[in-house]
Design a protein around this motif. Sequence first.
Motif, PDB file in Angstrom:
ATOM      1  N   SER B  27       0.834  -1.204   0.000  1.00  0.00           N
ATOM      2  CA  SER B  27       0.000   0.000   0.000  1.00  0.00           C
ATOM      3  C   SER B  27       0.867   1.252   0.000  1.00  0.00           C
ATOM      4  O   SER B  27       0.988   1.957   0.989  1.00  0.00           O
ATOM      5  N   PRO B  28       1.474   1.517  -1.158  1.00  0.00           N
ATOM      6  CA  PRO B  28       2.301   2.720  -1.278  1.00  0.00           C
ATOM      7  C   PRO B  28       1.431   3.972  -1.189  1.00  0.00           C
ATOM      8  O   PRO B  28       0.240   3.912  -1.495  1.00  0.00           O
ATOM      9  N   ALA B  29       2.035   5.072  -0.757  1.00  0.00           N
ATOM     10  CA  ALA B  29       1.282   6.320  -0.632  1.00  0.00           C
ATOM     11  C   ALA B  29       2.178   7.502  -0.938  1.00  0.00           C
ATOM     12  O   ALA B  29       3.397   7.451  -0.754  1.00  0.00           O
ATOM     13  N   LEU B  30       1.551   8.576  -1.410  1.00  0.00           N
ATOM     14  CA  LEU B  30       2.276   9.828  -1.603  1.00  0.00           C
ATOM     15  C   LEU B  30       2.605  10.402  -0.231  1.00  0.00           C
ATOM     16  O   LEU B  30       1.814  10.276   0.706  1.00  0.00           O
ATOM     17  N   ILE B  31       3.777  11.006  -0.123  1.00  0.00           N
ATOM     18  CA  ILE B  31       4.168  11.646   1.132  1.00  0.00           C
ATOM     19  C   ILE B  31       3.993  13.154   0.988  1.00  0.00           C
ATOM     20  O   ILE B  31       4.564  13.779   0.105  1.00  0.00           O
ATOM     21  N   GLY B  32       3.153  13.711   1.855  1.00  0.00           N
ATOM     22  CA  GLY B  32       2.954  15.149   1.861  1.00  0.00           C
ATOM     23  C   GLY B  32       3.290  15.687   3.235  1.00  0.00           C
ATOM     24  O   GLY B  32       3.929  15.014   4.041  1.00  0.00           O
ATOM     25  N   GLU B 128      -6.979   3.924  -7.193  1.00  0.00           N
ATOM     26  CA  GLU B 128      -6.024   3.830  -6.093  1.00  0.00           C
ATOM     27  C   GLU B 128      -4.611   3.963  -6.619  1.00  0.00           C
ATOM     28  O   GLU B 128      -4.348   3.770  -7.799  1.00  0.00           O
ATOM     29  N   LEU B 129      -3.722   4.295  -5.688  1.00  0.00           N
ATOM     30  CA  LEU B 129      -2.338   4.561  -6.064  1.00  0.00           C
ATOM     31  C   LEU B 129      -1.539   3.267  -6.160  1.00  0.00           C
ATOM     32  O   LEU B 129      -1.647   2.397  -5.297  1.00  0.00           O
ATOM     33  N   VAL B 130      -0.757   3.148  -7.210  1.00  0.00           N
ATOM     34  CA  VAL B 130       0.164   2.022  -7.361  1.00  0.00           C
ATOM     35  C   VAL B 130       1.537   2.594  -7.731  1.00  0.00           C
ATOM     36  O   VAL B 130       1.647   3.750  -8.130  1.00  0.00           O
ATOM     37  N   LEU B 131       2.567   1.783  -7.570  1.00  0.00           N
ATOM     38  CA  LEU B 131       3.901   2.185  -8.023  1.00  0.00           C
ATOM     39  C   LEU B 131       4.265   1.359  -9.247  1.00  0.00           C
ATOM     40  O   LEU B 131       4.058   0.143  -9.267  1.00  0.00           O
ATOM     41  N   GLU B 132       4.777   2.041 -10.272  1.00  0.00           N
ATOM     42  CA  GLU B 132       5.236   1.336 -11.467  1.00  0.00           C
ATOM     43  C   GLU B 132       6.556   1.959 -11.915  1.00  0.00           C
ATOM     44  O   GLU B 132       6.898   3.067 -11.508  1.00  0.00           O
ATOM     45  N   THR B 133       7.240   1.247 -12.798  1.00  0.00           N
ATOM     46  CA  THR B 133       8.528   1.736 -13.275  1.00  0.00           C
ATOM     47  C   THR B 133       8.323   2.873 -14.269  1.00  0.00           C
ATOM     48  O   THR B 133       7.640   2.702 -15.276  1.00  0.00           O
ATOM     49  N   LEU B 134       8.930   4.030 -13.972  1.00  0.00           N
ATOM     50  CA  LEU B 134       8.856   5.170 -14.893  1.00  0.00           C
ATOM     51  C   LEU B 134       9.918   5.014 -15.968  1.00  0.00           C
ATOM     52  O   LEU B 134       9.672   5.234 -17.135  1.00  0.00           O
ATOM     53  N   TYR B 135      11.120   4.628 -15.538  1.00  0.00           N
ATOM     54  CA  TYR B 135      12.206   4.350 -16.475  1.00  0.00           C
ATOM     55  C   TYR B 135      13.255   3.526 -15.734  1.00  0.00           C
ATOM     56  O   TYR B 135      13.200   3.373 -14.506  1.00  0.00           O
TER      57      TYR B 135
END
Lengths: 395, 151
Positions: B27-32, B128-135
Amino acid sequence: MSDDIAILGVGMHPWGKWGKNFVEYGVKAARDALADSGVDWKDIQFVSGGGTVRCGYPGYVAGATFAQALGWNGAEVNTSYAACASGSQALAAARHKILSGACEVALVVGADTTPKGFLAPAKGYRPDDPDWVRFLVGITNPTYFGLYARRRMDLYGDTEDDFNIIKIKNSKHGFTNPNARYKKIFTEEDIAKSPMVADPLRLLHITATSDGGAALIVSSMDYAKRIGKADAVKVAAISTSTPTFASGNVEMPDIATDSAAAAGVSPISYRSTIALKAYEEAGISPKDVSLAEVYDLSCALEMDWMEDLRLCEEGEAAHLVRAGDTKVGGRLPVNASGGLSCFGEAVPAQAIAQVCELTWQLRGTAGERQVEGAKVGITANQGLFGHGSSVIVKR
Amino acid sequence: MSEDTRLTNAAGQSAALEGWYTLDDDSPALIGTRCTRCSTYYFPKMSRFCRNPDCDSEEFEEIELSREGTVWSYTDANYQPPEPYVSPEPFEPFAIIGVQLEKEQMIVLGQAARGITVSDLRVGMDVELVLETLYTDDDGDKLVWRWQPKQ
Ligand SMILES: [Zn+2]
């Protein structure tokens, strides 16, 4: 009696990709405006320039640059930079100077030369720069236009046809405008053949960047009377207000909006607050507006502006567009000049060019694109980083 | 060199924007950040001045933003963005979503998850938020946050 100032003269250098120095465009526009006004250059007491950040030092001090090019005459100078709203801020500076009695007659001028191709951010790892971050994740300017356009479609039922009607309308308006860059009447087929850039917007739905220049000669009403121009078109209001926290607008170059969670307010459309201030200052109601010049960075954004200017209820702009109300000859023409759609952006000149168009329209000298009986016109425009502007011009 | 402190997940992947989101696998999340006085949220992190005109606080705490929201609007990129965007060869168009976060009352932009196109999206849809490879570079995969429609 009032806070009105007179527009004695207007002038423009045609928009295009001419590849010349921006000073040439500004001087041409200024000389045309002077000739139109009948005021001698040496009588101008204040030169207010729209700054350009793309043309080196002379652009940062544009007011002085134009004054020197026209021949130093001892006038005071000012340069205003406010992104796409620079021209309105330059006009506001001249208006305040005139209304305070510090000067009687002023030149307002803006011009730009745009580089070829994409303006990419500087290199390096710079996560503190929102402009760098958004490009890293692939968010370009058309992304923002696309988001607003798609939201209209899902919320209000706007269609690609509506965007096309606007494009075709503006292309017809600009077709006979000698200052427009694009003079071609587009068809649905032309638009359908243009490539998709940011769904639902195609290349022909989005504005380009251009070279161009625009200028105004403005004065106190007393001065106008003394030179026999008491019936000149007037500037009735200028709004250059900043956003109100928490702004609900997704704005370039930001990746997120303000949070409205704690301020206990509902998010406010920044664009609508810009126009409301102008109406209030002029004591004019949206019902009195004869025509509007709005900042159509995309065809869909033209409809957002119609609503933000209260020319119709939220979500109903497409009804006016479909009924033909917003074309010249319709009930409430929008972008009779052809708009950015036919001009492309010349940043410091654009807001001044909008006022030039309204002046010609209110004088009844706009030729084939003339809006019959035009009495009140309003402009709307918005630059990056909290710079909006709206100018109301009346007979 | 700061190589030693570079944060990676179990698979050895790191963030394209360090410190902008957790690398939590499930459950990744943006950090603010959140203003400690008026509780206004910020993303990206704000640690200098609270922008609420009724608040002059300069103290903030790091928080994780809601990792679920609704689609405010969406579009796509059919032309390769300029640098610093790193494009696969050939360029692959991708969708972009603006997501309304309920608790924070803010809209956060981001790419849509791989394979999602505008035809899969509607305003108001849950994501919902997921993490994927940008490059991928010499250090391995660089992850970015993306928005994935909920099934
Ligand atoms: Zn605060």
